[in-house]
Write an enzyme that holds these catalytic residues in place. Structure first.
Site, short mmCIF file in Angstrom:
data_model
loop_
_atom_site.label_atom_id
_atom_site.label_comp_id
_atom_site.label_asym_id
_atom_site.label_seq_id
_atom_site.Cartn_x
_atom_site.Cartn_y
_atom_site.Cartn_z
N ARG A 61 0.83 -1.20 0.00
CA ARG A 61 0.00 0.00 0.00
C ARG A 61 0.87 1.27 0.00
O ARG A 61 0.53 2.27 -0.65
CB ARG A 61 -0.92 -0.01 1.22
CG ARG A 61 -1.90 1.16 1.29
CD ARG A 61 -2.96 0.91 2.34
NE ARG A 61 -3.93 2.00 2.42
CZ ARG A 61 -4.03 2.83 3.45
NH1 ARG A 61 -3.22 2.70 4.49
NH2 ARG A 61 -4.93 3.79 3.45
N HIS A 65 0.59 4.52 -2.48
CA HIS A 65 0.39 5.88 -1.98
C HIS A 65 1.57 6.79 -2.32
O HIS A 65 1.42 8.00 -2.34
CB HIS A 65 0.13 5.86 -0.47
CG HIS A 65 -1.27 5.44 -0.13
ND1 HIS A 65 -1.97 5.95 0.93
CD2 HIS A 65 -2.11 4.56 -0.74
CE1 HIS A 65 -3.18 5.40 0.97
NE2 HIS A 65 -3.28 4.55 -0.03
N ASN A 93 -3.69 8.90 4.70
CA ASN A 93 -2.53 8.25 5.31
C ASN A 93 -2.52 8.32 6.84
O ASN A 93 -1.99 7.43 7.50
CB ASN A 93 -1.23 8.90 4.80
CG ASN A 93 -0.96 8.60 3.34
OD1 ASN A 93 -1.31 7.54 2.83
ND2 ASN A 93 -0.35 9.54 2.64
N HIS A 191 -6.33 -5.52 -2.61
CA HIS A 191 -7.19 -5.65 -1.43
C HIS A 191 -7.52 -7.12 -1.15
O HIS A 191 -8.41 -7.41 -0.35
CB HIS A 191 -8.47 -4.84 -1.60
CG HIS A 191 -8.25 -3.37 -1.49
ND1 HIS A 191 -9.22 -2.43 -1.78
CD2 HIS A 191 -7.16 -2.65 -1.10
CE1 HIS A 191 -8.73 -1.21 -1.59
NE2 HIS A 191 -7.48 -1.33 -1.17
#
Length: 327
Positions: A61, A65, A93, A191
């Site tokens: 992740r 990001h 975040n 996911h």
């Protein structure tokens, strides 16, 4: 004939100018300067997982990001200073992104092996590949040669894809970084491991879109399970498995969950349940073929890793991933 050749030459030159930074990335970038970097990163990631079963998903992740905010440049790792507003404090975040201490540990291991050579941005790319593969997912040759930013962009981080984004909003955010519907449906498959806090989907359980009722696209049995985990007015930070069937394994369970209307986040289920969704056929193909999903996931991770990297003399090689080099 000469004119058309000139046009072709100009087109190629323009393409190289537009994509030159991407062309400079190479799987062999560190072959002579830090030939064992992939093995060093992989060992450090595997070591971290022994005490933190969530770390594979968390490191993957972090790479997402990072890349979605001004490209894959390690900006997500920078702490606050007098001149830098950290992306860590952006809404998507804050109290959510994790694994920064592990990145520090990986950086230390890499620095011990090859001082001053490997960027924090490349460490994130390598850590994501190692995490996916160690969790049972595909492997791919990571393109390397990124350099680290000397700035962060909290405003950009506040515009990351969100759990309650509509399909059209997600498509817009992906298109803004030159990723298409296949990349969207494929990268969402990350996911298949990890956790999400109740606050990120509780609106689906009780008051979807202000209706005072649950999200009609949510499987009723799954709804009841989630309501037990996330009672109305309860603790919004309680963690829930993104893929209840295999929460720490990288597989195609995410897509079979969507087919049974058991996507945890609104942004997940939208890929299949939105009327006329261009992503629906992709979801169905991955649900029926894990091999197809794995092949496309590897390619989409490479595509994402190509978002606006700093190369050549741009940026720097940070000695500490949390701060820019002094002087």
């Amino acid at each position: 004939m000469g004119c058309s050749s000139l046009v072709v030459a100009l087109a190629i030159s323009l393409a190289l100018l537009c994509h030159g930074s991407q062309a400079q990335l190479s799987s062999s970038f560190y072959n002579t300067t830090c030939s064992n970097v992939s093995a060093v990163v992989r060992a450090a990631v595997q070591q971290a997982q022994s005490s933190d079963p969530r770390i594979y998903a968390s490191l993957t992740r972090l790479f997402f990001h990072d890349c979605f905010v001004d490209g894959c440049d390690g900006s997500v790792l920078l702490d606050n200073t007098a001149t830098i507003q950290s992306e860590k404090d952006a809404v998507p975040n804050n109290n959510s992104a994790r694994g920064f201490n592990v990145v520090d540990d990986i950086k230390t291991a890499v620095e011990n092996a090859c001082p001053g050579v490997v960027s924090c941005a490349d460490i994130l790319a390598l850590a994501a590949e190692a995490s996916v593969n160690l969790a049972g997912g595909p492997s791919w040759s990571v393109l390397l040669g990124r350099r680290d930013s000397t700035t962060a962009n909290r405003t950009g981080a506040n515009n990351l894809p969100r759990p309650f984004d509509s399909l059209s909003m997600l498509q817009s955010k992906f298109a803004a970084v030159n990723l298409d519907d296949t990349d969207l449906a494929t990268l969402s498959g990350a996911h298949t491991f990890g956790r999400a806090q109740c606050r990120l989907f509780v609106n689906r359980l009780y008051n979807f879109s202000g209706t005072g009722s649950p999200d009609p696209s949510l499987n009723t049995t799954y709804l009841a399970t989630l309501q037990q985990s996330c009672p109305q007015g309860g603790d919004g930070t309680v963690l829930n498995n993104l893929d209840p069937s295999s929460p720490d394994t990288f597989d195609n369970g995410y897509y079979t969950n969507l087919e049974s209307n058991s996507g945890l986040l609104q942004s997940d289920q939208e890929l299949l349940s939105t009327t006329g969704a261009s992503t629906a056929s992709i979801v169905n193909s991955y649900a029926s073929s894990q091999t197809t999903f794995f092949q496309n996931f590897a390619q989409s991770m490479i595509n994402m890793g190509n978002i606006s990297p700093l190369t050549g003399s741009s940026g720097e090689i940070r000695s500490n991933c949390r701060m820019v080099n002094s002087g």
